[in-house]
Motif scaffolding. Structure first.
Motif, PDB file in Angstrom:
ATOM      1  N   THR A 142       0.829  -1.208   0.000  1.00 37.27           N
ATOM      2  CA  THR A 142       0.000   0.000   0.000  1.00 37.27           C
ATOM      3  C   THR A 142       0.863   1.257   0.000  1.00 37.27           C
ATOM      4  O   THR A 142       0.639   2.171  -0.805  1.00 37.27           O
ATOM      5  CB  THR A 142      -0.937  -0.003   1.229  1.00 37.27           C
ATOM      6  OG1 THR A 142      -1.798  -1.140   1.134  1.00 37.27           O
ATOM      7  CG2 THR A 142      -1.771   1.268   1.292  1.00 37.27           C
TER       8      THR A 142
ATOM      9  N   ASP B 183       1.973  11.840  -9.672  1.00 35.68           N
ATOM     10  CA  ASP B 183       1.151  13.044  -9.577  1.00 35.68           C
ATOM     11  C   ASP B 183       2.022  14.298  -9.672  1.00 35.68           C
ATOM     12  O   ASP B 183       1.680  15.256 -10.377  1.00 35.68           O
ATOM     13  CB  ASP B 183       0.369  13.028  -8.265  1.00 35.68           C
ATOM     14  CG  ASP B 183      -0.894  13.865  -8.296  1.00 35.68           C
ATOM     15  OD1 ASP B 183      -1.365  14.212  -9.397  1.00 35.68           O
ATOM     16  OD2 ASP B 183      -1.407  14.171  -7.207  1.00 35.68           O
TER      17      ASP B 183
ATOM     18  N   ARG C 200       2.659   1.734  -3.365  1.00 33.61           N
ATOM     19  CA  ARG C 200       1.746   2.248  -4.398  1.00 33.61           C
ATOM     20  C   ARG C 200       1.477   3.736  -4.189  1.00 33.61           C
ATOM     21  O   ARG C 200       1.473   4.513  -5.141  1.00 33.61           O
ATOM     22  CB  ARG C 200       0.429   1.472  -4.366  1.00 33.61           C
ATOM     23  CG  ARG C 200       0.546   0.061  -4.869  1.00 33.61           C
ATOM     24  CD  ARG C 200      -0.735  -0.716  -4.648  1.00 33.61           C
ATOM     25  NE  ARG C 200      -0.624  -2.055  -5.189  1.00 33.61           N
ATOM     26  CZ  ARG C 200      -1.128  -3.135  -4.600  1.00 33.61           C
ATOM     27  NH1 ARG C 200      -1.792  -3.028  -3.457  1.00 33.61           N
ATOM     28  NH2 ARG C 200      -0.989  -4.313  -5.156  1.00 33.61           N
ATOM     29  N   ARG C 201       1.246   4.110  -2.938  1.00 35.44           N
ATOM     30  CA  ARG C 201       0.989   5.521  -2.639  1.00 35.44           C
ATOM     31  C   ARG C 201       2.213   6.371  -2.965  1.00 35.44           C
ATOM     32  O   ARG C 201       2.086   7.454  -3.539  1.00 35.44           O
ATOM     33  CB  ARG C 201       0.593   5.689  -1.170  1.00 35.44           C
ATOM     34  CG  ARG C 201      -0.812   5.219  -0.859  1.00 35.44           C
ATOM     35  CD  ARG C 201      -1.169   5.326   0.623  1.00 35.44           C
ATOM     36  NE  ARG C 201      -0.902   6.633   1.203  1.00 35.44           N
ATOM     37  CZ  ARG C 201      -1.697   7.690   1.117  1.00 35.44           C
ATOM     38  NH1 ARG C 201      -2.827   7.584   0.451  1.00 35.44           N
ATOM     39  NH2 ARG C 201      -1.378   8.826   1.688  1.00 35.44           N
TER      40      ARG C 201
ATOM     41  N   GLY D  38      -5.736  10.641 -14.377  1.00 30.46           N
ATOM     42  CA  GLY D  38      -6.841  10.357 -13.483  1.00 30.46           C
ATOM     43  C   GLY D  38      -6.638  11.004 -12.132  1.00 30.46           C
ATOM     44  O   GLY D  38      -5.808  11.896 -11.980  1.00 30.46           O
ATOM     45  N   LYS D  39      -7.357  10.518 -11.142  1.00 38.83           N
ATOM     46  CA  LYS D  39      -7.337  11.186  -9.842  1.00 38.83           C
ATOM     47  C   LYS D  39      -6.757  10.354  -8.704  1.00 38.83           C
ATOM     48  O   LYS D  39      -6.365  10.895  -7.698  1.00 38.83           O
ATOM     49  CB  LYS D  39      -8.748  11.629  -9.476  1.00 38.83           C
ATOM     50  CG  LYS D  39      -9.298  12.643 -10.461  1.00 38.83           C
ATOM     51  CD  LYS D  39     -10.486  13.360  -9.898  1.00 38.83           C
ATOM     52  CE  LYS D  39     -11.064  14.335 -10.888  1.00 38.83           C
ATOM     53  NZ  LYS D  39     -10.377  15.565 -11.009  1.00 38.83           N
ATOM     54  N   SER D  40      -6.692   9.036  -8.841  1.00 42.62           N
ATOM     55  CA  SER D  40      -6.190   8.208  -7.740  1.00 42.62           C
ATOM     56  C   SER D  40      -4.814   7.630  -8.094  1.00 42.62           C
ATOM     57  O   SER D  40      -4.423   7.593  -9.264  1.00 42.62           O
ATOM     58  CB  SER D  40      -7.168   7.073  -7.432  1.00 42.62           C
ATOM     59  OG  SER D  40      -7.075   6.058  -8.426  1.00 42.62           O
ATOM     60  N   PHE D  41      -4.137   7.159  -7.080  1.00 39.71           N
ATOM     61  CA  PHE D  41      -2.818   6.572  -7.307  1.00 39.71           C
ATOM     62  C   PHE D  41      -2.912   5.325  -8.180  1.00 39.71           C
ATOM     63  O   PHE D  41      -2.064   5.096  -9.039  1.00 39.71           O
ATOM     64  CB  PHE D  41      -2.134   6.237  -5.988  1.00 39.71           C
ATOM     65  CG  PHE D  41      -1.895   7.440  -5.121  1.00 39.71           C
ATOM     66  CD1 PHE D  41      -1.531   8.657  -5.674  1.00 39.71           C
ATOM     67  CD2 PHE D  41      -2.045   7.369  -3.761  1.00 39.71           C
ATOM     68  CE1 PHE D  41      -1.321   9.778  -4.899  1.00 39.71           C
ATOM     69  CE2 PHE D  41      -1.829   8.485  -2.954  1.00 39.71           C
ATOM     70  CZ  PHE D  41      -1.464   9.687  -3.528  1.00 39.71           C
ATOM     71  N   MET D  42      -3.946   4.532  -7.970  1.00 44.69           N
ATOM     72  CA  MET D  42      -4.094   3.326  -8.780  1.00 44.69           C
ATOM     73  C   MET D  42      -4.392   3.671 -10.238  1.00 44.69           C
ATOM     74  O   MET D  42      -3.889   3.003 -11.139  1.00 44.69           O
ATOM     75  CB  MET D  42      -5.173   2.409  -8.189  1.00 44.69           C
ATOM     76  CG  MET D  42      -4.772   1.800  -6.855  1.00 44.69           C
ATOM     77  SD  MET D  42      -3.224   0.850  -6.903  1.00 44.69           S
ATOM     78  CE  MET D  42      -3.822  -0.688  -7.583  1.00 44.69           C
ATOM     79  N   THR D  43      -5.184   4.709 -10.491  1.00 44.36           N
ATOM     80  CA  THR D  43      -5.426   5.089 -11.891  1.00 44.36           C
ATOM     81  C   THR D  43      -4.159   5.677 -12.500  1.00 44.36           C
ATOM     82  O   THR D  43      -3.901   5.483 -13.692  1.00 44.36           O
ATOM     83  CB  THR D  43      -6.606   6.070 -12.054  1.00 44.36           C
ATOM     84  OG1 THR D  43      -6.377   7.238 -11.275  1.00 44.36           O
ATOM     85  CG2 THR D  43      -7.915   5.424 -11.666  1.00 44.36           C
ATOM     86  N   HIS D  44      -3.358   6.379 -11.693  1.00 47.35           N
ATOM     87  CA  HIS D  44      -2.060   6.868 -12.182  1.00 47.35           C
ATOM     88  C   HIS D  44      -1.180   5.692 -12.590  1.00 47.35           C
ATOM     89  O   HIS D  44      -0.566   5.699 -13.667  1.00 47.35           O
ATOM     90  CB  HIS D  44      -1.326   7.657 -11.102  1.00 47.35           C
ATOM     91  CG  HIS D  44      -1.854   9.028 -10.829  1.00 47.35           C
ATOM     92  ND1 HIS D  44      -2.748   9.685 -11.625  1.00 47.35           N
ATOM     93  CD2 HIS D  44      -1.573   9.881  -9.823  1.00 47.35           C
ATOM     94  CE1 HIS D  44      -3.007  10.879 -11.128  1.00 47.35           C
ATOM     95  NE2 HIS D  44      -2.302  11.023 -10.026  1.00 47.35           N
TER      96      HIS D  44
ATOM     97  N   GLY E 175       2.486   6.781  -6.596  1.00 50.21           N
ATOM     98  CA  GLY E 175       1.392   7.658  -7.014  1.00 50.21           C
ATOM     99  C   GLY E 175       1.677   9.121  -6.750  1.00 50.21           C
ATOM    100  O   GLY E 175       1.395   9.983  -7.589  1.00 50.21           O
TER     101      GLY E 175
END
Length: 123
Positions: free
Chosen positions: A37, A48, A40-41, A60-66, A44
């Motif tokens: 976790t 970003d 990933r953050r 996108g807006k989330s770390f996973m979409t990034h 991200g």
């Protein structure tokens, strides 16, 4: 490069560094889920930050979409795309170890740092 955007990227990078530090602490405690976790953050936050200085890029807006968008972006080197693919894999598909997650996050982070450096020198 716009100083305001550069500063915003640096703040996001600093937040990524905090997450990497947390991941490294959790490695020592053998908490692979928390390492994944935090890794990933961390990646991200760096993605970003890089997106803030690159005009026209949006993941996108989330770390996973990034991470998912990074894994599909053909302008990104193959090893970086692979690191993103590994980080977004669901645990039900393949359980990546905390060490693997941390290594791949650091690969993405190093890429973002280099891109930031190159981009800031060009402007």
């Amino acid at each position: 490069m716009n100083n305001e955007l550069a500063n915003k990227a640096k703040v996001l990078f600093a937040q990524g560094d905090v997450e990497i530090s947390r991941a490294e602490k959790f490695i020592k405690d053998n908490f692979d889920g928390k390492v994944r976790t935090c890794s990933r953050r961390a990646a991200g936050f760096y993605i970003d930050g890089l997106l803030n200085i690159k005009p026209g890029k949006s993941y996108g807006k989330s770390f996973m979409t990034h991470l998912k968008a990074l894994s599909l972006d053909n302008s990104i080197p193959g090893d970086i795309k692979k690191s993103a693919e590994i980080l977004i894999e669901r645990i039900s598909v393949r359980k990546i170890s905390g060490i693997t997650a941390l290594e791949n996050a650091k690969n993405i982070i190093n890429y973002c740092k280099e891109e930031f450096k190159i981009f800031s020198e060009d402007k």
